[in-house]
Design a protein around this motif. Structure first.
Motif, PDB file in Angstrom:
ATOM      1  N   UNK A   1      52.259 -48.337  52.918  1.00 23.77           N
ATOM      2  CA  UNK A   1      52.277 -49.134  51.698  1.00 23.77           C
ATOM      3  C   UNK A   1      53.641 -49.780  51.567  1.00 23.77           C
ATOM      4  N   UNK A   2      53.675 -51.062  51.460  1.00 24.09           N
ATOM      5  CA  UNK A   2      54.945 -51.748  51.335  1.00 24.09           C
ATOM      6  C   UNK A   2      55.324 -51.886  49.867  1.00 24.09           C
ATOM      7  N   UNK A   3      56.622 -51.991  49.636  1.00 24.70           N
ATOM      8  CA  UNK A   3      57.131 -52.093  48.272  1.00 24.70           C
ATOM      9  C   UNK A   3      56.876 -53.508  47.751  1.00 24.70           C
ATOM     10  N   UNK A   4      56.401 -53.610  46.531  1.00 28.17           N
ATOM     11  CA  UNK A   4      56.186 -54.901  45.908  1.00 28.17           C
ATOM     12  C   UNK A   4      54.840 -55.540  46.213  1.00 28.17           C
ATOM     13  N   UNK A   5      53.993 -54.899  46.990  1.00 34.82           N
ATOM     14  CA  UNK A   5      52.689 -55.492  47.285  1.00 34.82           C
ATOM     15  C   UNK A   5      51.681 -55.102  46.219  1.00 34.82           C
ATOM     16  N   UNK A   6      50.763 -55.987  45.956  1.00 36.39           N
ATOM     17  CA  UNK A   6      49.724 -55.720  44.964  1.00 36.39           C
ATOM     18  C   UNK A   6      48.680 -54.775  45.569  1.00 36.39           C
ATOM     19  N   UNK A   7      48.127 -53.875  44.760  1.00 32.39           N
ATOM     20  CA  UNK A   7      47.105 -52.970  45.282  1.00 32.39           C
ATOM     21  C   UNK A   7      45.847 -53.743  45.690  1.00 32.39           C
ATOM     22  N   UNK A   8      45.202 -53.278  46.738  1.00 33.26           N
ATOM     23  CA  UNK A   8      43.990 -53.915  47.236  1.00 33.26           C
ATOM     24  C   UNK A   8      42.840 -53.607  46.281  1.00 33.26           C
ATOM     25  N   UNK A   9      42.188 -54.644  45.784  1.00 36.94           N
ATOM     26  CA  UNK A   9      41.078 -54.490  44.852  1.00 36.94           C
ATOM     27  C   UNK A   9      39.783 -54.788  45.605  1.00 36.94           C
ATOM     28  N   UNK A  10      38.888 -53.805  45.615  1.00 39.72           N
ATOM     29  CA  UNK A  10      37.597 -53.979  46.270  1.00 39.72           C
ATOM     30  C   UNK A  10      36.565 -54.256  45.193  1.00 39.72           C
ATOM     31  N   UNK A  11      35.897 -55.393  45.311  1.00 42.41           N
ATOM     32  CA  UNK A  11      34.881 -55.751  44.328  1.00 42.41           C
ATOM     33  C   UNK A  11      33.598 -54.997  44.635  1.00 42.41           C
ATOM     34  N   UNK A  12      33.097 -54.280  43.648  1.00 37.65           N
ATOM     35  CA  UNK A  12      31.867 -53.510  43.830  1.00 37.65           C
ATOM     36  C   UNK A  12      30.658 -54.404  43.640  1.00 37.65           C
ATOM     37  N   UNK A  13      29.637 -54.129  44.467  1.00 37.56           N
ATOM     38  CA  UNK A  13      28.389 -54.880  44.334  1.00 37.56           C
ATOM     39  C   UNK A  13      27.534 -54.259  43.241  1.00 37.56           C
ATOM     40  N   UNK A  14      26.712 -55.073  42.640  1.00 33.53           N
ATOM     41  CA  UNK A  14      25.768 -54.597  41.645  1.00 33.53           C
ATOM     42  C   UNK A  14      24.685 -53.800  42.371  1.00 33.53           C
ATOM     43  N   UNK A  15      24.276 -52.617  41.849  1.00 32.21           N
ATOM     44  CA  UNK A  15      23.257 -51.828  42.546  1.00 32.21           C
ATOM     45  C   UNK A  15      21.914 -52.547  42.614  1.00 32.21           C
ATOM     46  N   UNK A  16      21.222 -52.345  43.721  1.00 33.68           N
ATOM     47  CA  UNK A  16      19.892 -52.910  43.935  1.00 33.68           C
ATOM     48  C   UNK A  16      18.910 -51.752  43.963  1.00 33.68           C
ATOM     49  N   UNK A  17      17.996 -51.699  43.016  1.00 31.74           N
ATOM     50  CA  UNK A  17      17.014 -50.626  42.948  1.00 31.74           C
ATOM     51  C   UNK A  17      15.707 -51.102  43.569  1.00 31.74           C
TER      52      UNK A  17
END
Length: 76
Positions: A1-17
């Protein structure tokens, strides 16, 4: 993890039933909601993964594991 980098945001998919009878081999990422109709415990053999009956116990004993065969349904 580098200093000053933004955290990685993973977009969640909407569940498919879907229903069990509509599943196909190429489908993935679907959520099934089922009701357990019956279950039967399966005995777990602690020595099943050992190469011989004289195996040296160099590792800790396995965790308490329970396995069951279940009959499920997706409609009342």
């Amino acid at each position: 993890m580098s200093i000053g980098s933004a955290p990685l945001v993973v977009e969640k998919r909407k569940p498919v039933f879907t229903k069990v009878d509509r599943l196909q081999l190429e489908m993935n990422g679907h959520t099934l909601t089922v009701k357990v109709v019956s279950s039967k415990s399966v005995p777990v053999n602690a020595r099943a993964n050992r190469s011989s009956s004289n195996a040296v116990l160099s590792r800790p004993p396995p965790c308490n594991t329970s396995i069951a065969v279940c009959l499920v349904r997706d409609e009342p």
